[in-house]
Design a protein around this motif. Sequence first.
Motif, PDB file in Angstrom:
ATOM      1  N   MET A   1       0.870  -1.192   0.000  1.00 18.79           N
ATOM      2  CA  MET A   1       0.000   0.000   0.000  1.00 18.79           C
ATOM      3  C   MET A   1       0.893   1.223   0.000  1.00 18.79           C
ATOM      4  SD  MET A   1      -2.897   1.034   2.765  1.00 18.79           S
ATOM      5  CE  MET A   1      -3.649  -0.575   2.705  1.00 18.79           C
ATOM      6  N   ALA A   2       1.225   1.711  -1.153  1.00 23.05           N
ATOM      7  CA  ALA A   2       2.139   2.834  -1.268  1.00 23.05           C
ATOM      8  C   ALA A   2       1.400   4.122  -1.048  1.00 23.05           C
ATOM      9  CB  ALA A   2       2.802   2.823  -2.635  1.00 23.05           C
ATOM     10  N   SER A   3       2.197   5.137  -0.744  1.00 23.56           N
ATOM     11  CA  SER A   3       1.622   6.470  -0.557  1.00 23.56           C
ATOM     12  C   SER A   3       2.506   7.445  -1.291  1.00 23.56           C
ATOM     13  CB  SER A   3       1.508   6.806   0.928  1.00 23.56           C
ATOM     14  OG  SER A   3       0.811   7.995   1.111  1.00 23.56           O
ATOM     15  N   ASP A   4       2.132   8.712  -1.187  1.00 28.06           N
ATOM     16  CA  ASP A   4       2.870   9.765  -1.877  1.00 28.06           C
ATOM     17  C   ASP A   4       4.137  10.092  -1.106  1.00 28.06           C
ATOM     18  OD1 ASP A   4       3.751  11.877  -3.277  1.00 28.06           O
ATOM     19  OD2 ASP A   4       1.958  13.110  -3.074  1.00 28.06           O
ATOM     20  N   VAL A   5       5.188   9.316  -1.364  1.00 24.26           N
ATOM     21  CA  VAL A   5       6.393   9.462  -0.561  1.00 24.26           C
ATOM     22  C   VAL A   5       7.129  10.758  -0.855  1.00 24.26           C
ATOM     23  CG1 VAL A   5       6.674   6.989  -0.340  1.00 24.26           C
ATOM     24  CG2 VAL A   5       7.751   8.125  -2.251  1.00 24.26           C
ATOM     25  N   ASP A   6       6.839  11.377  -1.995  1.00 23.40           N
ATOM     26  CA  ASP A   6       7.563  12.601  -2.318  1.00 23.40           C
ATOM     27  C   ASP A   6       7.164  13.753  -1.405  1.00 23.40           C
ATOM     28  OD1 ASP A   6       8.923  11.379  -4.354  1.00 23.40           O
ATOM     29  OD2 ASP A   6       7.365  11.806  -5.842  1.00 23.40           O
ATOM     30  N   SER A   7       5.911  13.746  -0.948  1.00 20.78           N
ATOM     31  CA  SER A   7       5.453  14.871  -0.151  1.00 20.78           C
ATOM     32  C   SER A   7       5.400  14.564   1.342  1.00 20.78           C
ATOM     33  CB  SER A   7       4.066  15.317  -0.622  1.00 20.78           C
ATOM     34  OG  SER A   7       3.145  14.254  -0.476  1.00 20.78           O
ATOM     35  N   ALA A   8       5.611  13.312   1.718  1.00 20.20           N
ATOM     36  CA  ALA A   8       5.538  12.939   3.130  1.00 20.20           C
ATOM     37  C   ALA A   8       6.915  12.519   3.621  1.00 20.20           C
ATOM     38  CB  ALA A   8       4.543  11.799   3.324  1.00 20.20           C
ATOM     39  N   PRO A   9       7.392  13.104   4.698  1.00 19.90           N
ATOM     40  CA  PRO A   9       8.706  12.730   5.214  1.00 19.90           C
ATOM     41  C   PRO A   9       8.671  11.358   5.881  1.00 19.90           C
ATOM     42  CG  PRO A   9       7.640  14.248   6.712  1.00 19.90           C
ATOM     43  CD  PRO A   9       6.737  14.131   5.524  1.00 19.90           C
ATOM     44  N   LEU A  10       9.827  10.753   6.016  1.00 22.95           N
ATOM     45  CA  LEU A  10       9.945   9.507   6.763  1.00 22.95           C
ATOM     46  C   LEU A  10      10.056   9.867   8.239  1.00 22.95           C
ATOM     47  CD1 LEU A  10      10.241   6.409   6.491  1.00 22.95           C
ATOM     48  CD2 LEU A  10      12.712   6.750   6.552  1.00 22.95           C
ATOM     49  N   VAL A  11       9.057   9.477   9.012  1.00 25.68           N
ATOM     50  CA  VAL A  11       8.947   9.906  10.402  1.00 25.68           C
ATOM     51  C   VAL A  11       9.010   8.699  11.324  1.00 25.68           C
ATOM     52  CG1 VAL A  11       7.343  10.895  12.088  1.00 25.68           C
ATOM     53  CG2 VAL A  11       7.646  12.002   9.888  1.00 25.68           C
ATOM     54  N   GLY A  12       9.735   8.851  12.418  1.00 29.25           N
ATOM     55  CA  GLY A  12       9.717   7.841  13.461  1.00 29.25           C
ATOM     56  C   GLY A  12      10.435   6.556  13.130  1.00 29.25           C
ATOM     57  N   ARG A  13      11.259   6.551  12.082  1.00 29.93           N
ATOM     58  CA  ARG A  13      11.915   5.317  11.660  1.00 29.93           C
ATOM     59  C   ARG A  13      13.435   5.410  11.666  1.00 29.93           C
ATOM     60  NH1 ARG A  13       7.460   2.481  12.550  1.00 29.93           N
ATOM     61  NH2 ARG A  13       5.905   2.513  10.871  1.00 29.93           N
ATOM     62  N   ALA A  14      13.978   6.471  12.245  1.00 26.27           N
ATOM     63  CA  ALA A  14      15.434   6.652  12.196  1.00 26.27           C
ATOM     64  C   ALA A  14      16.163   5.481  12.853  1.00 26.27           C
ATOM     65  CB  ALA A  14      15.815   7.966  12.879  1.00 26.27           C
ATOM     66  N   GLY A  15      15.677   5.037  13.985  1.00 25.05           N
ATOM     67  CA  GLY A  15      16.316   3.920  14.677  1.00 25.05           C
ATOM     68  C   GLY A  15      16.232   2.641  13.877  1.00 25.05           C
ATOM     69  N   THR A  16      15.078   2.398  13.238  1.00 23.11           N
ATOM     70  CA  THR A  16      14.906   1.191  12.423  1.00 23.11           C
ATOM     71  C   THR A  16      15.825   1.225  11.213  1.00 23.11           C
ATOM     72  OG1 THR A  16      12.588   1.116  13.117  1.00 23.11           O
ATOM     73  CG2 THR A  16      13.202  -0.220  11.226  1.00 23.11           C
ATOM     74  N   VAL A  17      15.941   2.386  10.572  1.00 22.88           N
ATOM     75  CA  VAL A  17      16.834   2.508   9.410  1.00 22.88           C
ATOM     76  C   VAL A  17      18.271   2.196   9.809  1.00 22.88           C
ATOM     77  CG1 VAL A  17      17.830   4.149   7.774  1.00 22.88           C
ATOM     78  CG2 VAL A  17      15.366   4.136   8.178  1.00 22.88           C
ATOM     79  N   ALA A  18      18.717   2.736  10.926  1.00 23.43           N
ATOM     80  CA  ALA A  18      20.095   2.478  11.373  1.00 23.43           C
ATOM     81  C   ALA A  18      20.298   1.004  11.690  1.00 23.43           C
ATOM     82  CB  ALA A  18      20.398   3.335  12.611  1.00 23.43           C
ATOM     83  N   THR A  19      19.303   0.372  12.321  1.00 20.46           N
ATOM     84  CA  THR A  19      19.411  -1.054  12.652  1.00 20.46           C
ATOM     85  C   THR A  19      19.492  -1.904  11.390  1.00 20.46           C
ATOM     86  OG1 THR A  19      18.178  -0.727  14.703  1.00 20.46           O
ATOM     87  CG2 THR A  19      18.262  -2.961  13.830  1.00 20.46           C
ATOM     88  N   LEU A  20      18.650  -1.593  10.409  1.00 24.46           N
ATOM     89  CA  LEU A  20      18.655  -2.369   9.167  1.00 24.46           C
ATOM     90  C   LEU A  20      19.957  -2.192   8.399  1.00 24.46           C
ATOM     91  CD1 LEU A  20      14.999  -1.833   7.885  1.00 24.46           C
ATOM     92  CD2 LEU A  20      15.929  -3.734   9.188  1.00 24.46           C
ATOM     93  N   ARG A  21      20.463  -0.991   8.352  1.00 26.37           N
ATOM     94  CA  ARG A  21      21.727  -0.768   7.641  1.00 26.37           C
ATOM     95  C   ARG A  21      22.852  -1.579   8.277  1.00 26.37           C
ATOM     96  NH1 ARG A  21      25.379   4.056   5.525  1.00 26.37           N
ATOM     97  NH2 ARG A  21      27.351   3.168   6.182  1.00 26.37           N
TER      98      ARG A  21
END
Length: 976
Positions: free
Chosen positions: A1-21
């Motif tokens: 279920m995609a959304s308009d990612v160009d206009s919406a920031p990535l919020v609340g996922r900084a920790g998850t992004v760092a863990t996945l990387r």
Amino acid sequence: MASDVDSAPLVGRAGTVATLRSALLDDVAPGHTAAVFLTGESGVGKTRLLSEVGEQVRQAGALVLTGTCLDIGDASPLHPVRQALRRLDADLAEARTTSAVRGLLQVFDEETPGPDGAGALLERVAQGLHLVAGGRPLVLVLDDLQWVDRSTRQLLLYLLAGLGDLQLSVLAAIRAESLRGAHPLRRVLAELRRLRSVQVVDLLPLDRSGTDELAAAIVGAPLPPEAADQLWQRSGGNPFVVEELARDRRDGRDGLSDTLREVFLGRVDALPQPAHAVVQAVAAGVEPVEHWLLAQVVRLPEDELLDAVREAVAHRLLVGADDGYRLRHRLVAEILADELLPAERAALHRRYAEALTAAPAELHQARLAHHWRQAGEPARALPAAMAAAREAERLHGYAEAHRHWSTALTLAATPAVVPPDGGRPAPVEVDRAELLSHAAEAAHHSGEHARALTLLAELSADPAGPPICALHIRRARYLAAAGRSAPAEEEYRRVLSAADCTPHERCTAAARRAELLLHLGRYAEAGEQAREALDLAAGVPGCTSEVVLASSALGFSEAFLGDPADGLTVMRRALETAESSGRPEDVACAYLHLAELLTGPLNILEEGVVVARRGAERVAELGLGRTWETRLLAVATNGLFRVGQWAEAEKVVAAALRHRPSGADAVELLLARCRLSVGYGDVEASDRDLEAVATVLAGGGARHVLPMLILRAGLAMWQGRHDLARQAVQRGLTESRSDDVIVLATLAWHGLRAEAEAAASRTVEVDPNAVRRLREVVDRVTRKSARAGAPVRYVADGFLALCDAELSRLDDGRGDPELWGRSATEWDRRHHPYPAAYSRLRQAEALLSRRSRMATAGKLLRQAYATAQALGAVPLSAEIRTLAGRARVTLDDAPAPAPRPRAAPAVPAVDELAVLTAREREVLAAVAEGLTNKEIGQRLFISERTIGVHVSHIFDKLQVRTRVQASAIFLRNRPE
């Protein structure tokens, strides 16, 4: 279920992004493999996260292949890998890598895997990927893995088992609701979980703060509190739903978007019929819906019911807990409500109501009233609504009681209908006047002051309403709470002068008028009225509340005008009486007046803040959070402001404003917040709060007028609008009837400062008449303060010192450095850093204008600057810098500017004891030794009560509850 990612920031996922990387790249040794399988419901942001992590590992030097699985079964073997290679081929410019990619694609085109050739194909694909990687880490990113074909599943098992001889990481997203029953991917994941290099991460919805941040980013501004609450409840933190709802709000669209409606209807329609019925039933219920209640409503055999619930949970539509079932998104209830026929909806609510009525346990009155009402049977809903309201009142839940009484009023006016079974419930005898009376009082206690006055007006017109004197008293109470002091006082006067009012009513009116006069600063009148009330109470039984009110007013009056010790004794006794009686409003009133006296006239600031915060906690327990708790927190905010703890004050006022108070309660908080904003130099915020206060006070609110005008004058001076500052002060002098010499002295200081600033800037002519009037006010305050209690005189003398110094600026155009030095010393003694810093600025200015003691002037500027910077007082800091620049005084010795607390990162300080004063550190050191308060007092030559205040303040600052916790913090922070 995609959304308009160009206009919406990535919020609340900084920790998850760092863990996945880290899991995919940083923690993977050369030649090894790793995988992270990201599960979560539709719309939770898996695709967006794949894109963000893929881009980060690409920038870190990895080769990233990105593909998407299709819902076509095994019709296209290895489709996501082929797609990823085609995308890479289109993007690459390196000839060598392009050749390897095309070679691998040719392998797919030439050979179709069968039972015998599968192993050979897997090996050739692994070799091809090795060539494509070219020695770089390879990251394979796959979306919608729930639709993966069998060949791709086999390839993943082969590569992650380390058989491919390359450094490979896999990041794949899976819709959690799709992994049901015998889904083949469940077995694959079970096998892969055994590998230490494989992780399965469940991506949860956003928390409340993340939801608010995402919505604000899309709308372009923070949402109002009520709108933010509604969006949080409807979305459940699902980012896709949050984005859709926020865009609807931004674009002014009413109702749900077709996109949201179709998405959720599709998910519900995919359920088997029993699970569909379960979701429909929970959507109509009041959450949480207990299992036994759901069983009564859906009427399925137990085994079928459990299977249906399990299906709904697996589809991520329901959440189960020990207390029952809830919809994962309340939005589903809105959507499903429109799918039912009115008769179907009424039948569902009737089954709920019948089940609750037949329950052997206690009746759930609020839910029962709701379901009978939705079933179209108001006669059955009314008794339940009244019972729910009485239960809420018993538990001091006044907001809930107000809602239930309002429902009861509506139900009482709704004509009854004949239910489908042909029976007609027996009519309920209802006293409408009683309903109005209860509803008005509950509205008053819950802070809905305008609603309370409206209901009271309706009650007054009812022939069965209460006596006229009782109505006058209630109207006065409601008017005072709404900030309309003048008409409230007039209502009390009517009762006191009426011959037909009972002695108890006159006692009540006298006590409440004494309290009102106290708020208006008319302390002498308040004391006289309080004595009259106490005399009346002596001859009338059952006047405990009146005794508490009158004693509080009398104690405050005596402490201000005469003997502070005796006045405090009377007020503490009033608090004890209130606690013994247990009536919430009495307890709140006693705490409020004691805290106001300590933080205001008596200048016992630390104890006053502790009393205010303790009182706020106590009245919150009693259900008065929106009214009395907010007023007590406003008192605490003002006390913290005066002692220079502006950051803490801002936290307190922000927490209090979350109650969304109204009337006088809102004014108290807005003024407290505005005081901080003026100090910070936030002109826009200050103007906004002052305009809001002025709007509320338009109906009459004399007790708040002087504080509002003082703040208006202070703000105008920082803006260079000395004419507006003069107007505000002169209006205050004209309208004031207050005995409060401290407030009058503060107003006079602002007026004299405005005239002195006008003379110095030469932007506005000095008004000789205004100066003459201000001199008269200073003389009057000097005379009055001489007759006041010593603590009151002590505070007033500080403001009079400022007035004398400002007059010296007007007299000779430069100011007397000795008078400014005396003012700085006076405020240092009172532990008020802001006026002390301001006085040092003016003292330095006076010295520099005389070209004398230049070194002393520089030292004073540095001291003032250090204080202003520590507070965050931007306008004061700017004026100090301007003067220092003209005088070529360096301010390098001052500390770096402190950021506004609202923008400061929430990280703990290195020294946890930095928030404590020197005396508090001494007390804490003794606490850590295990000494009692009495023993600490004997060691430090301080009374045991004062030690108790210090200990309470230490607990508040360190955010601990016990002496053991406080001692632990001291021991780990003490110098070696």
